[in-house]
Scaffold this active site. Structure first.
Site, short mmCIF file in Angstrom:
data_model
loop_
_atom_site.label_atom_id
_atom_site.label_comp_id
_atom_site.label_asym_id
_atom_site.label_seq_id
_atom_site.Cartn_x
_atom_site.Cartn_y
_atom_site.Cartn_z
N HIS A 85 0.89 -1.26 0.04
CA HIS A 85 0.18 0.21 0.07
C HIS A 85 0.89 1.41 -0.17
O HIS A 85 2.11 0.92 0.33
CB HIS A 85 -1.11 -0.05 1.27
CG HIS A 85 -1.91 -1.21 1.16
ND1 HIS A 85 -2.97 -1.27 2.19
CD2 HIS A 85 -2.34 -2.03 0.06
CE1 HIS A 85 -3.84 -2.24 1.66
NE2 HIS A 85 -3.41 -2.57 0.36
N GLU A 87 0.86 3.79 2.00
CA GLU A 87 1.36 4.30 3.35
C GLU A 87 2.65 3.34 3.58
O GLU A 87 3.52 3.76 4.05
CB GLU A 87 0.13 4.08 4.35
CG GLU A 87 -1.21 4.76 3.95
CD GLU A 87 -2.06 3.83 3.15
OE1 GLU A 87 -3.34 4.04 3.32
OE2 GLU A 87 -1.81 3.10 2.40
N CYS A 113 -6.01 1.22 5.20
CA CYS A 113 -6.72 -0.23 6.18
C CYS A 113 -6.23 -0.38 7.23
O CYS A 113 -5.31 0.21 7.92
CB CYS A 113 -6.22 -0.94 4.84
SG CYS A 113 -4.48 -1.53 4.91
N CYS A 116 -2.11 -1.02 7.37
CA CYS A 116 -1.64 0.14 7.23
C CYS A 116 -1.88 1.29 8.74
O CYS A 116 -1.14 1.79 9.20
CB CYS A 116 -1.92 1.23 6.22
SG CYS A 116 -1.45 0.34 4.64
#
Length: 153
Positions: A85, A87, A113, A116
């Site tokens: 992801h 992040e 999410c 993260c």
């Protein structure tokens, strides 16, 4: 006679950093959602990240989307994906180059999410600023319990 100012209005800091996150998202190789993230400290960019396969591995643009092939709904079974992801990539980039993100702000085009969110807590990030929501009740609860503010711009 005074010249008329035809300049565009100067963006706020939030708009500036979110615009950068949106630009970073354009590098994404995810077929489902392009996400960009920018870590900021003292109004300076510390690191950026976008979602895509790990360095040196083939991207979903080349191989197709594993999650799509297995008909996995958005927000479920995050481990069944070749990509990291945005992040995660921003935090990893900061770590790779020895840049502390303690007390940093995270600008992200989407709400993090749960995976993260846990990384954000442990990285010492103090606030998450998002553009688009992403419903993950556990992620929201974790960030709230950790005292990390989340706001939408």
């Amino acid at each position: 006679m005074k010249a008329e100012n035809t300049r565009m209005p100067r963006p706020s800091w939030d708009e500036y950093f979110m615009d950068i996150a949106a630009l970073v998202a354009r590098r994404s190789t995810c077929l489902r959602r392009q996400v960009g993230a920018v870590l900021v400290g003292d109004r300076r960019v510390l690191a950026t990240g976008y979602n895509g396969a790990p360095k040196g591995l083939r991207h979903c643009l080349e191989l197709g989307c594993l999650r799509e092939q297995q008909q996995i709904p958005s927000g479920e079974r995050h481990e069944l994906c070749r990509g990291l992801h945005a992040e995660q990539n921003a935090i990893i980039q900061a770590a790779l180059y020895g840049v502390s993100v303690k007390d940093a702000l995270l600008y992200c085009t989407n709400h993090p999410c749960v995976i993260c969110a846990k990384m954000i807590v442990n990285a010492g990030i103090v606030e998450v600023i998002i553009r688009d929501p992403y419903r993950d009740a556990l992620a929201e609860a974790i960030l709230q319990e950790a005292g990390i503010g989340v706001r939408t711009i």
